[in-house]
Enzyme design. Structure first.
Site, short mmCIF file in Angstrom:
data_model
loop_
_atom_site.label_atom_id
_atom_site.label_comp_id
_atom_site.label_asym_id
_atom_site.label_seq_id
_atom_site.Cartn_x
_atom_site.Cartn_y
_atom_site.Cartn_z
N SER A 177 0.66 -1.26 -0.03
CA SER A 177 0.09 0.09 0.04
C SER A 177 0.79 1.31 0.03
O SER A 177 1.85 1.42 -1.02
CB SER A 177 -1.17 0.03 1.13
OG SER A 177 -1.90 0.98 0.99
N ASP A 200 -9.87 -5.26 -4.52
CA ASP A 200 -9.17 -4.22 -3.59
C ASP A 200 -9.83 -2.84 -3.94
O ASP A 200 -9.93 -2.13 -4.70
CB ASP A 200 -7.83 -3.94 -4.15
CG ASP A 200 -6.96 -3.25 -3.23
OD1 ASP A 200 -7.57 -2.48 -2.27
OD2 ASP A 200 -5.72 -3.64 -2.96
N HIS A 253 -7.54 -5.80 -0.47
CA HIS A 253 -6.56 -5.03 -0.02
C HIS A 253 -5.37 -5.91 0.94
O HIS A 253 -4.16 -5.79 0.79
CB HIS A 253 -6.67 -3.68 0.51
CG HIS A 253 -5.49 -2.67 0.40
ND1 HIS A 253 -4.94 -2.43 -0.80
CD2 HIS A 253 -5.04 -1.83 1.43
CE1 HIS A 253 -4.10 -1.33 -0.64
NE2 HIS A 253 -4.31 -1.02 0.86
#
Length: 267
Positions: free
Chosen positions: A95, A218, A247
């Protein structure tokens, strides 16, 4: 000592597990190094030295009032690599940390880096602009930031289920949420820096072998905004799309992910 000193004096916590070629794990927004416990355990058992760094303002590191821009965050990564004299490092990010790794490479060079793994990265550019029509409108970010300022725990509770898959146990979800170690001011500062950065030019300059893994479910980093554009920019990138993955794919698709990373490192 489990701390290194950044250029501005900030004390940064780090830890390691295992022996062998170094793997440096860089964390998601809000998390300390414990988010990688499953990966550090698995790769240490396979003969790697697994190292984690708590980003400034996260986990057990200091929480200074400044330094949440990508230049400073990349400098913090460089401080750890230099302090431990690491070489032939495999960078593994998730991320927000994808931007940290990209900025490290373009700011400090790739002499110490063997390869890079970007899991569900927030690169190359999140905001919608005239030359980035696939990006997200600023209003979407401002709405989230306003929620954080009103009731951050409520936002976390509502975002938890989409981070996983329906088969994920309630115990696993509670355990991961409990690892969040961040204050609201730091969360806002990091998120704003992430949303406003443009890595497109930098990603074209990456020369280390790179693996990008992204889920097509995601919701935090939509694959059409982040994963696919990132893969298109990095020369020679290997891009894997996990069908149905969210995610939090390092928890929901753990065995497959470990096998794919090992295969990538073995090439």
């Amino acid at each position: 000592m489990p701390f290194i000193t950044a250029r501005d004096g900030t004390q940064l916590f780090w830890r390691e597990w295992g022996r062998g070629a170094p793997m440096l794990f860089l964390n998601s927004l809000g998390f300390g190094t414990q988010m990688w416990d499953y990966q550090m355990t698995a790769f240490a058992e396979r003969g790697f030295r697994c190292i984690g760094l708590d980003r400034r303002g996260h986990g057990r590191s200091d929480q200074p009032a400044r330094g949440y821009d990508h230049d400073t965050l990349a400098d913090d990564v460089a401080a750890l690599i230099e302090a431990l004299d690491l070489d032939r490092v495999t960078l593994v990010t998730h991320s927000l940390a994808g931007g940290e790794a990209v900025r490290y490479l373009t700011r400090h060079g790739d002499a110490r880096i063997a390869r890079m793994v970007l899991l569900a990265p927030m690169t190359p550019m999140l905001l919608r602009t005239g030359d980035n029509p696939e990006g997200l409108p600023r209003s979407a970010f401002e709405e989230v930031w306003a929620q954080w300022q009103r009731d951050y725990p409520k936002w976390v509770a509502e975002a938890t289920a989409p981070f996983f898959v329906p088969e994920t146990s309630a115990a696993m979800m509670r355990s991961v949420v409990a690892l969040l170690q961040i204050s609201i001011p730091v969360a806002l500062a990091c998120s704003r820096a992430m949303a406003e950065e443009d890595f497109r030019t930098e990603m074209r300059r990456i020369r280390v072998p790179t693996l990008i893994v992204h889920g097509d479910r995601d919701r935090s980093a939509p694959i059409e905004v982040t994963g696919r554009p990132s893969a298109a920019l990095v020369p020679g990138c290997r891009f894997l799309v996990y069908e149905g993955a969210p995610h939090g794919l390092m928890y929901t698709h753990m065995e497959r992910l470990h096998a794919d990373i090992l295969a990538f490192m073995g090439d």
